[in-house]
Design an enzyme around this catalytic site. Sequence first.
Site: not given
Length: 542
Positions: A166, A322, A496
């Site tokens: 993405r 994050d 990731e």
Amino acid sequence: MSSLTSSKNSICSPTDSGPVVPTNQLLTFLQQLQETALETFGDKQFDPKLYVDLSLKSNLSSTREAFEKLPRSNDGTVSTSDLNRFLEDYLNGAEEDLVYAEPSDFVPEPEGFLPAVESAVVRGWALEVHSLWRNLSRRVAGMVVKQPELHTLLPLPKPVMIPGSRFREVYYWDSYWVIRGLLASKMYETAKGIVKNLISLIDEFGYVLNGARTYYTNRSQPPLLSAMIRDIYDRTGDMEFARKSLPALLKEHKFWNSGVHSVTILDAKGCNRTLSRHYAMWNKPRPESSTIDQETASKLSSDSEKKHLYRELASTAETGWDFQYKVDEEFFGSHNIGNDIHPTGRFKCIHTQAFLANVTGDCATSAHFLEAAEARKEAMNAVFWNEEMGQWLDYWLSKGTQCKDDYTWRASNQNRNIFASNFIPLWIDLFNSDRKLVEKVMQGTFPNGWAPLQHAIVEGLVRSGSKEARSMAEDIAVSWIRTNHVAFKKSGAMHEKYDVQKCGEFGGGGEYVPQTGFGWSNGVVLAFLEEFGWPKHKKIDC
């Protein structure tokens, strides 16, 4: 994360202070489309970022007119078939703004590639990881350059390496670990091109954006551009490249050390200490997560509280970290999760700027930054260092009874929770050169989990020169290499995030599904294998 953040105990009522970068009409429309898509398709596997990455096939006015004419039910929703038809007729796919670009300096097996990797199995896998650079290489499509008003992607002059999935655009701090991998892959020109792209953003905006999208113009990310330039210079000796890069670094330094990004704290000894904080120039829902942010803020009653929350969310995103939302009364009672300072990135930047100024012959600038680096070291130790724990702790900014931007240090404001970031200052030479300090930090427990943190901690330990520290660093790196390898063999992809409690499992959590690709994971694995190698008969499985 050894950062400053607004105090949960602040007596001040939330206010919106600071600049806001204006947005454009295209982005406003795409956020409206995003909200409609959520209503139509539902929230199952819904990715809000997708809709602000779309581009228009024709001008905005005709596209908006067609959108407003879509049939709607009594509750205002658009049918799945009508919305899908509109998307097909009026918008390009999110992936069409970038096209494949064969890296000019890629070869299947570079000369001198990972000479210390003796295991045939590990070497074969490393070459597979190396080959992923071709999968991630892109250039901006001609239609973006020709009609930028139809796109949220920003045109960049050189080919790019995207993180993957993405994330279809360049990201700032990701680029550092991508470059480390490219250097291991002997792809020096590609690495230089990435730096030139980031410098082009400084030339246009005054700072490197979070990512190369119009919706990221309100914030940056941990400033690692100088470290990228230093590492490329160390490999190539390209003096002209370093010299031409220095003016952009000086401009970025000014951005992080002025205005809302500069914070002064009176320490326990009565000395003023100046640090740089993350502070997004934004007080609205983040466009790429607009529907998520609006839902998060829905329990807040006033517009001022919502604006404050939105700025905090965007500021947290500027740190590069994050996060997950903890939707409970405690969160909504404080909602101060942003305004973070990432001192390690700034400190590393200052120290590296001193080096680059010196090697390019600018002695006055070098002396200035050496002095600034020493002051920053003292400030970090005064505010973040906890002698008892042997870590640099987060620090809550407490505004007391008045809403002012001057602060007095209190021990109780240090966050005693243990995070991997508490150890990241070891990455900086002025810290890892202190043997006693390194030994103190090594007594702590190193958490694991995210490629950039793994690399920063490991490299800091290695650079200390201590045999014990290098041994610890190698243990961390070997564990990380193993879990990456096993996950790759099971899934066929680099990830990731990784679940470090279960060897070979990739991680989860956060506000989106974890992605594959993956730029910085590839870079860290190659950097670790370059540093430590892999013996012929050493086990690679979990």
